[in-house]
Design a protein around this motif. Structure first.
Motif: not given
Length: 431
Positions: A102-109, A177-180, A238-241
């Motif tokens: 899950v970490g790559p979805a929450f890096t600064p970039r 919501a957008a991130v997910l 998105d993160l869910v995908s």
């Protein structure tokens, strides 16, 4: 060595009903003046940064989510399932594997990718305030009301709103919501669920509102399953995908882990940012010179966010349980001892630490997002949301001032504001 239970420690009751606002800060300062350790209702309270970092980083400690749940009789059902699976309660190889997925979805970039969407949401919410202001202005012209509200374009020189309801609450829910990959129309439900699921960390709520927390967890589990099913048929960016792709690769991620990671993001990414943004505007309303600096130079937003996170952390106490006997500073903490690391005192333990100043040169280390292996996954996304919000709002809300007293929540879990009435002047030039 002295066993911690044999020490004559000052008492700090973090469950006291009046422990909010300046009372909360004053009592913490008083007890910290008597040493680095205090006795709380369910734990010992660690009051300085060095000691706080030790317990947060130690491999001999862990987050005591299961232990706290058991204290309140939560040993089965969907809430226990969620607590048991929560990434906060994982350790070792499983924890490293889940964070790596899950970490790559929450890096600064990765967080920066969502900044344009954040600006769109802020514009949408601000336009809603302006429309409310026009409607209120029409009522005023008809003699129905005497006060201009929200937005300042309805014929008056000042504007006002209840900031939590108008901006702080909907904004992070729209972002998550957008991130997910969830519909924006679902944002109000996401906020409601986040608020209740997060109360699993609030001892007062666990004691008085357990059935409502359990119902929220069951509802959000059903929602996540539906969202996963939709994204399985129609994947997106998105993160869910991304998590579903990891699940389909086999042993990397089980379906249950996928569900619980989505739930963790949903639960942890809404109520927290709402609370921090509300406190940010409360602080700036009380420090008008600082707000003027930010309005004149929105490039200061990063430093402003850092100072808000330092000065008023919305996770004031982060708990750890000793998995084995821990010896520190001549004190023995037996296995099973629970400590609450106080981010508020740790963050202010610097020169001029009791002053709110976005221009001051500060040590960048904060305890607001924790430390060590369980450092908050969503820290970069939260920082980006707060930076965008402050940079957007400061030029549009000159002469920001309180329009009544704020209504504080408790400090045991997420320390937020239930209401924040604000007033400001209409900008002299278009923004």
């Amino acid at each position: 060595m002295t066993i911690v239970s044999e020490l004559d420690l000052p008492v700090f009751d973090y469950s006291a009903p009046d422990l909010t606002g300046e009372v909360y800060h004053r009592r913490l300062a008083e007890v910290a003046g008597r040493g680095w350790l205090a006795q709380g209702p369910l734990s010992y309270v660690v009051l300085d940064r060095e000691s706080g970092e030790f317990f947060l980083r130690s491999r001999a400690t862990a987050f005591p989510g299961r232990q706290i749940a058991e204290l309140f009789g939560v040993t089965a059902g969907r809430l226990w399932e969620q607590i048991d699976a929560n990434i906060l309660n994982q350790s070792g190889e499983r924890h490293r594997r889940l964070r790596a997925l899950v970490g790559p979805a929450f890096t600064p970039r990765a967080a920066d990718r969502w900044r344009p969407a954040m600006r769109e949401f802020l514009t949408l919410l601000w336009d809603g305030l302006r429309q409310d202001g026009k409607a209120q202005g029409e009522k005023a012209r008809n003699g129905e009301t005497r006060n201009e509200k929200a937005g300042g374009e309805a014929g008056g020189e000042t504007a006002s709103c209840e900031f939590v309801e108008a901006v702080a609450r909907p904004y992070p829910a729209l972002t998550v919501a957008a991130v997910l990959g969830a519909p924006a129309a679902d944002a109000p439900r996401l906020h409601e669920w986040s608020n209740w699921v997060q109360r699993q960390f609030d001892i007062r709520s666990l004691a008085t509102e357990l059935p409502r927390i359990e119902r929220a967890v069951a509802e959000v589990y059903d929602y996540v399953e539906e969202l996963l099913a939709e994204r399985r048929v129609a994947p997106g960016d998105d993160l869910v995908s991304a998590l579903l792709a990891a699940e389909e690769e086999g042993e990397r991620l089980s379906h249950a882990e996928c569900v619980n990671l989505v739930l963790n993001v949903l639960a942890g990414g809404v109520d927290t940012t709402q609370a921090q943004l509300a406190h940010a505007l409360r602080l700036f309303a009380g420090h008008p010179g600082q707000w003027e600096l930010l309005a004149a130079d929105p490039g200061l937003a990063g430093r402003a966010v850092q100072e808000v996170l330092r000065f008023e952390p919305i996770t004031p106490f982060t708990a750890r349980v000793c998995l084995e006997q821990v010896e520190y500073r001549g004190v023995v903490f037996p296995a099973g001892s629970i400590v609450a690391v106080c981010a508020e005192r740790g963050n202010r333990e610097i020169e001029a630490g009791e002053a709110f100043d976005i221009t001051a040169e500060r040590d960048a280390r904060l305890l607001t997002f924790g430390a060590g292996a369980h450092y908050c996954l969503g820290a970069n996304l939260a920082r980006a949301e707060l930076e965008e919000a402050l940079a957007f709002l400061a030029p549009r809300m000159p002469d920001l001032t309180p329009d009544g007293p704020p209504r504080f929540g408790g400090v045991e879990g997420i320390y937020g504001l239930e209401a924040l009435p604000l007033r400001w002047s209409s900008p002299t030039a278009p923004v």
